[in-house]
Scaffold this motif. Sequence first.
Motif, PDB file in Angstrom:
ATOM      1  N   THR A 168      -5.232  15.615  -7.135  1.00 39.80           N
ATOM      2  CA  THR A 168      -4.061  15.080  -7.076  1.00 39.80           C
ATOM      3  C   THR A 168      -3.983  13.569  -6.235  1.00 39.80           C
ATOM      4  OG1 THR A 168      -3.671  16.777  -8.303  1.00 39.80           O
ATOM      5  CG2 THR A 168      -1.622  14.386  -8.187  1.00 39.80           C
ATOM      6  N   VAL A 169      -4.295  13.963  -4.912  1.00 36.31           N
ATOM      7  CA  VAL A 169      -3.114  13.421  -3.619  1.00 36.31           C
ATOM      8  C   VAL A 169      -4.774  12.606  -3.711  1.00 36.31           C
ATOM      9  CG1 VAL A 169      -3.361  12.643  -1.406  1.00 36.31           C
ATOM     10  CG2 VAL A 169      -2.050  14.041  -2.154  1.00 36.31           C
ATOM     11  N   VAL A 170      -5.714  12.351  -3.798  1.00 29.34           N
ATOM     12  CA  VAL A 170      -6.766  11.304  -3.944  1.00 29.34           C
ATOM     13  C   VAL A 170      -6.690  10.641  -5.238  1.00 29.34           C
ATOM     14  CG1 VAL A 170      -9.538  11.169  -3.731  1.00 29.34           C
ATOM     15  CG2 VAL A 170      -8.085  12.790  -2.568  1.00 29.34           C
ATOM     16  N   PHE A 171      -6.451  11.009  -6.058  1.00 27.57           N
ATOM     17  CA  PHE A 171      -6.595  10.141  -7.621  1.00 27.57           C
ATOM     18  C   PHE A 171      -5.886   9.429  -7.402  1.00 27.57           C
ATOM     19  CE2 PHE A 171      -6.062   9.753 -12.150  1.00 27.57           C
ATOM     20  CZ  PHE A 171      -7.621   9.745 -12.574  1.00 27.57           C
ATOM     21  N   ALA A 172      -4.387  10.019  -6.532  1.00 18.44           N
ATOM     22  CA  ALA A 172      -3.065   8.577  -6.880  1.00 18.44           C
ATOM     23  C   ALA A 172      -3.027   7.770  -5.608  1.00 18.44           C
ATOM     24  CB  ALA A 172      -1.716   9.847  -7.059  1.00 18.44           C
ATOM     25  N   VAL A 173      -3.378   8.109  -4.606  1.00 18.42           N
ATOM     26  CA  VAL A 173      -3.273   7.038  -2.916  1.00 18.42           C
ATOM     27  C   VAL A 173      -3.364   5.817  -3.790  1.00 18.42           C
ATOM     28  CG1 VAL A 173      -4.184   7.150  -1.113  1.00 18.42           C
ATOM     29  CG2 VAL A 173      -3.083   9.251  -1.556  1.00 18.42           C
ATOM     30  N   PRO A 174      -4.546   5.455  -3.813  1.00 16.06           N
ATOM     31  CA  PRO A 174      -5.390   3.928  -4.331  1.00 16.06           C
ATOM     32  C   PRO A 174      -4.670   3.023  -5.129  1.00 16.06           C
ATOM     33  CG  PRO A 174      -6.708   5.098  -5.134  1.00 16.06           C
ATOM     34  CD  PRO A 174      -5.613   6.319  -4.667  1.00 16.06           C
ATOM     35  N   PRO A 175      -3.206   3.300  -5.894  1.00 18.98           N
ATOM     36  CA  PRO A 175      -2.407   2.286  -6.558  1.00 18.98           C
ATOM     37  C   PRO A 175      -1.628   1.666  -5.213  1.00 18.98           C
ATOM     38  CG  PRO A 175      -1.939   3.971  -7.990  1.00 18.98           C
ATOM     39  CD  PRO A 175      -3.305   4.686  -7.147  1.00 18.98           C
ATOM     40  N   ALA A 176      -0.818   2.774  -4.220  1.00 18.75           N
ATOM     41  CA  ALA A 176       0.125   3.214  -3.907  1.00 18.75           C
ATOM     42  C   ALA A 176      -0.535   2.263  -2.331  1.00 18.75           C
ATOM     43  CB  ALA A 176       0.357   4.342  -3.113  1.00 18.75           C
ATOM     44  N   VAL A 177      -1.355   2.353  -1.958  1.00 18.04           N
ATOM     45  CA  VAL A 177      -2.507   1.491  -0.810  1.00 18.04           C
ATOM     46  C   VAL A 177      -2.141  -0.217  -1.398  1.00 18.04           C
ATOM     47  CG1 VAL A 177      -3.891   1.136   0.373  1.00 18.04           C
ATOM     48  CG2 VAL A 177      -3.718   2.856  -0.468  1.00 18.04           C
ATOM     49  N   ARG A 178      -2.716  -0.394  -2.547  1.00 12.94           N
ATOM     50  CA  ARG A 178      -3.101  -1.216  -2.641  1.00 12.94           C
ATOM     51  C   ARG A 178      -1.932  -2.582  -3.467  1.00 12.94           C
ATOM     52  NH1 ARG A 178      -8.310  -2.087  -5.307  1.00 12.94           N
ATOM     53  NH2 ARG A 178      -9.066  -0.108  -6.209  1.00 12.94           N
ATOM     54  N   LEU A 179      -1.374  -1.849  -4.102  1.00 10.39           N
ATOM     55  CA  LEU A 179       0.192  -3.164  -4.248  1.00 10.39           C
ATOM     56  C   LEU A 179       1.200  -2.739  -3.111  1.00 10.39           C
ATOM     57  CD1 LEU A 179       0.386  -0.714  -7.596  1.00 10.39           C
ATOM     58  CD2 LEU A 179       0.793  -3.471  -7.472  1.00 10.39           C
ATOM     59  N   THR A 180       0.882  -2.196  -2.744  1.00 11.65           N
ATOM     60  CA  THR A 180       1.492  -2.314  -0.938  1.00 11.65           C
ATOM     61  C   THR A 180       0.958  -3.402  -0.552  1.00 11.65           C
ATOM     62  OG1 THR A 180       2.978   0.128  -0.830  1.00 11.65           O
ATOM     63  CG2 THR A 180       2.324  -1.412   0.959  1.00 11.65           C
ATOM     64  N   SER A 181      -0.451  -3.564  -0.014  1.00 13.63           N
ATOM     65  CA  SER A 181      -1.128  -4.068   0.535  1.00 13.63           C
ATOM     66  C   SER A 181      -0.595  -5.440   0.244  1.00 13.63           C
ATOM     67  CB  SER A 181      -1.990  -3.769   0.787  1.00 13.63           C
ATOM     68  OG  SER A 181      -3.569  -5.274   0.742  1.00 13.63           O
ATOM     69  N   LEU A 182      -0.923  -5.688  -1.299  1.00 14.38           N
ATOM     70  CA  LEU A 182      -0.483  -7.147  -2.390  1.00 14.38           C
ATOM     71  C   LEU A 182       0.512  -7.575  -2.046  1.00 14.38           C
ATOM     72  CD1 LEU A 182      -2.324  -8.685  -4.697  1.00 14.38           C
ATOM     73  CD2 LEU A 182      -0.954  -7.422  -5.833  1.00 14.38           C
ATOM     74  N   GLY A 183       1.493  -6.597  -2.186  1.00 12.50           N
ATOM     75  CA  GLY A 183       2.795  -7.290  -1.640  1.00 12.50           C
ATOM     76  C   GLY A 183       3.232  -8.201  -1.241  1.00 12.50           C
ATOM     77  N   ILE A 184       2.549  -6.787   0.424  1.00 14.50           N
ATOM     78  CA  ILE A 184       3.157  -7.802   2.053  1.00 14.50           C
ATOM     79  C   ILE A 184       2.201  -9.200   1.597  1.00 14.50           C
ATOM     80  CG2 ILE A 184       2.749  -7.722   4.013  1.00 14.50           C
ATOM     81  CD1 ILE A 184       3.492  -4.512   3.365  1.00 14.50           C
ATOM     82  N   ARG A 185       0.716  -9.284   1.421  1.00 18.02           N
ATOM     83  CA  ARG A 185       0.365  -9.937   1.331  1.00 18.02           C
ATOM     84  C   ARG A 185       0.464 -11.375   0.325  1.00 18.02           C
ATOM     85  NH1 ARG A 185      -4.526  -9.000  -0.020  1.00 18.02           N
ATOM     86  NH2 ARG A 185      -4.672  -7.356  -0.588  1.00 18.02           N
ATOM     87  N   GLN A 186       1.750 -10.946  -0.185  1.00 12.35           N
ATOM     88  CA  GLN A 186       2.381 -12.563  -1.331  1.00 12.35           C
ATOM     89  C   GLN A 186       3.257 -12.555  -0.992  1.00 12.35           C
ATOM     90  OE1 GLN A 186       2.244 -10.376  -5.207  1.00 12.35           O
ATOM     91  NE2 GLN A 186       0.257 -11.072  -5.636  1.00 12.35           N
ATOM     92  N   VAL A 187       3.825 -12.482   0.314  1.00  9.55           N
ATOM     93  CA  VAL A 187       5.272 -13.108   0.673  1.00  9.55           C
ATOM     94  C   VAL A 187       4.743 -13.874   0.679  1.00  9.55           C
ATOM     95  CG1 VAL A 187       6.611 -13.155   2.578  1.00  9.55           C
ATOM     96  CG2 VAL A 187       6.757 -10.413   1.450  1.00  9.55           C
ATOM     97  N   ASN A 188       6.035 -15.312   0.850  1.00  5.16           N
ATOM     98  CA  ASN A 188       5.685 -16.570   0.642  1.00  5.16           C
ATOM     99  C   ASN A 188       5.972 -16.656   2.384  1.00  5.16           C
ATOM    100  OD1 ASN A 188       6.378 -19.263   1.521  1.00  5.16           O
ATOM    101  ND2 ASN A 188       7.522 -19.392  -0.592  1.00  5.16           N
ATOM    102  N   LYS A 189       4.167 -17.641   2.343  1.00  7.22           N
ATOM    103  CA  LYS A 189       3.995 -18.248   4.198  1.00  7.22           C
ATOM    104  C   LYS A 189       5.119 -18.793   4.941  1.00  7.22           C
ATOM    105  CE  LYS A 189       1.212 -21.309   6.046  1.00  7.22           C
ATOM    106  NZ  LYS A 189       1.884 -22.434   6.066  1.00  7.22           N
TER     107      LYS A 189
END
Lengths: 290, 392
Positions: A168-189
Amino acid sequence: MSDFLHRLISNPHDFLPIGEWVNQFIHFLLDHNGGAFDAFGRAVDLFAESIEVALLSLPPWLIMGFFIGLGVWRLGWRFAGFVLAAFALIFGTGFWPQTVSTLALTLSATLISLMIGIPTGIWCARNKRVNTLVRPVLDFMQTMPAFVYLIPAAMFFGLGRVPGILATVVFAVPPAVRLTSLGIRQVNKEQVEAGHAFGCTSTQLLFKVQLPIALPAIMAGVNQTIMMALSMVIIASMVGAGGLGNDVLSSIQRLDVGLGFESGLAVVLLAIILDRLTESFGRGQAARQG
Amino acid sequence: MQSGKIVVENLYKVFGDKPQDAMRLLKAGESKETVFAKTGQVVGVNNVSFSVDEGEIFVLMGLSGSGKSSLIRLINRLMDPTDGRILLDGQDITRLSQPELVALRRRDMSMVFQSFALMPHRSVLENAAFGLEIAGVGRKERETRAMKVLEQVGLAPFARKSPHELSGGMQQRVGLVRALAVNPSLMLMDEAFSALDPLKRAEMQDILLDLQRGQSRTIFFVSHDLEEALRIGTRIAIMEGGRLVQVGTPQEIIENPADDYVREFFKSVDTSRYLQAKDLIDPSAAGLVVNGYPANHAELDKHSWVACVSKDHKLLGLLGRDELRSEGCVPSERCVPVSPVAPASCLPDVLQRLLGQSEPLPVADGEGRYLGVITATSVLSKLSAHRLQSAH
Ligand SMILES: Nc1ncnc2c1ncn2[C@@H]1O[C@H](COP(=O)(O)OP(=O)(O)OP(=O)(O)O)[C@@H](O)[C@H]1O
Ligand SMILES: [Mg+2]
């Protein structure tokens, strides 16, 4: 090499024995690191079991009350009423203990996924090279049919809760990684620049600027992780993870449509409750950041 | 060595992966366009040198892409320069290590951003106290200090609100408070008021000037709005394509634009509003009588008015040409006392005075020393000269 040539000639439609290599690799790991896997498995089992035992030892009204309270706080009385009705239905059809088990499995798988996923997401956001390495791995993890993880998981950790949770962890980890990284990269410059301009160290920048501003995206990742974990722990009953999945599985084996409907309904109701509640946390944040 | 709050010497910033190639061409005198065509490197700042004095509001102007943001970000090292030095209070900040830089930013400088860059998850007060929090000031003290500055800009009642509940002008006031709360000796402002509508912008300029009164704080202000620059700037610098084209006081730049690029800036602006009494003096409009004796007998006949001054050039009054007897000595009692205007008086004030009297308007400095007279003719000829220049 001659082996390979021989195979190429005798079987031109399947001359790349990737499957066989994977099998050999798994056996190699098992033979040489069995002890390590055992220890790891025991640790995961202890973690998951304590959560499950704790939840099961609570009286049903306390768990129901907790979710109803959350519902009132985050989404109002109407949703709280829905939660009450849903739990009454589950309780009345006799699926309460299995539902709590599934909840516990989902909870432990989610917690482990977030413990891995959020730091990885942060790392990806801050390091381009890590990001390019991790992304294809995530794609692989997410698109590989979920059942496929169950087999090696069961080989490493035997049947039961542990392989179910780890698959389950293998299956459920990707959205956590993706959205965390996306959220941080989207922080206004300019917001990041403001952090730097006022003298943030890189840790301060992360905790006082990037993570708080990325919180809505991270919460969306948490929401997705929970939903994927819930769907996967049902499937994981095939390796004996327990919970509502067992009932779903036996309804299939016995062609018992009634049982399938009742247990399936419990899964759906639990999913709706978890989805709406976690989503409301992300939304509250997003509104403030409007 | 030059002195000043900020001294920038031969500063370069090249964006790209081969800055050294670009540097060679730049040092050989090639332009930003040529460098880009030959190497693909983007020149942000090209051999810029200037200094900013303590306590001044130094306004950096230029068209979009001229390198203003790059230059301001080099000064607090949000970007590292490709070459050159930046001295802040005599210390070369291009050589600072990361911890030294962090300490410098916390102690000496702060920044205000075009898009405000407030933190949405913090209240107005927490935003205002952000710099102090980062610097490790305790909650009680930092909130008291931030609150004081919020009060100065009239935002105290909104302290517990979230930034998005405020209008744009108010949000930028929070941005200004955040920068001021750390009490920096240097404040950097990158197009801080550009996102606001003209009315709010003027209001913010007033607030800034108000807060700056009596302070020794230095402000480095980037703007693309000339009106703004003329209004708040002690001195103005103009950039084009990464180079500094001209640095000077507003008057200096209006009077002597360095080139067509600078002149282009003034096209849309009615620069006559920025004319001061000292720019309007007509040196040939009045004769001069020093201590009762004409300074130049031959000249006297050409003028219809004569200014009488004492031995140390203090203005005594004006005298009609007809009153003057050619034989010499002029008794000072006969002068008409006309109160002079200060050299920095603005055009509307000068016009008002001129309209109310038949004599020309004398100009005298703070100690009462006579500088010259303004006549209706001299004002008209100055104004028409400005029109011509703008139409150029
Ligand atoms: N990070 C970057 N990478 C590459 N090129 C850049 C970068 N930042 C700025 N530039 C380039 O450097 C030049 C100067 O840009 P800069 O942002 O300093 O201009 P500006 O005067 O602030 O313009 P504006 O008024 O639009 O803000 C431009 O040609 C721009 O494209
Ligand atoms: Mg800019």
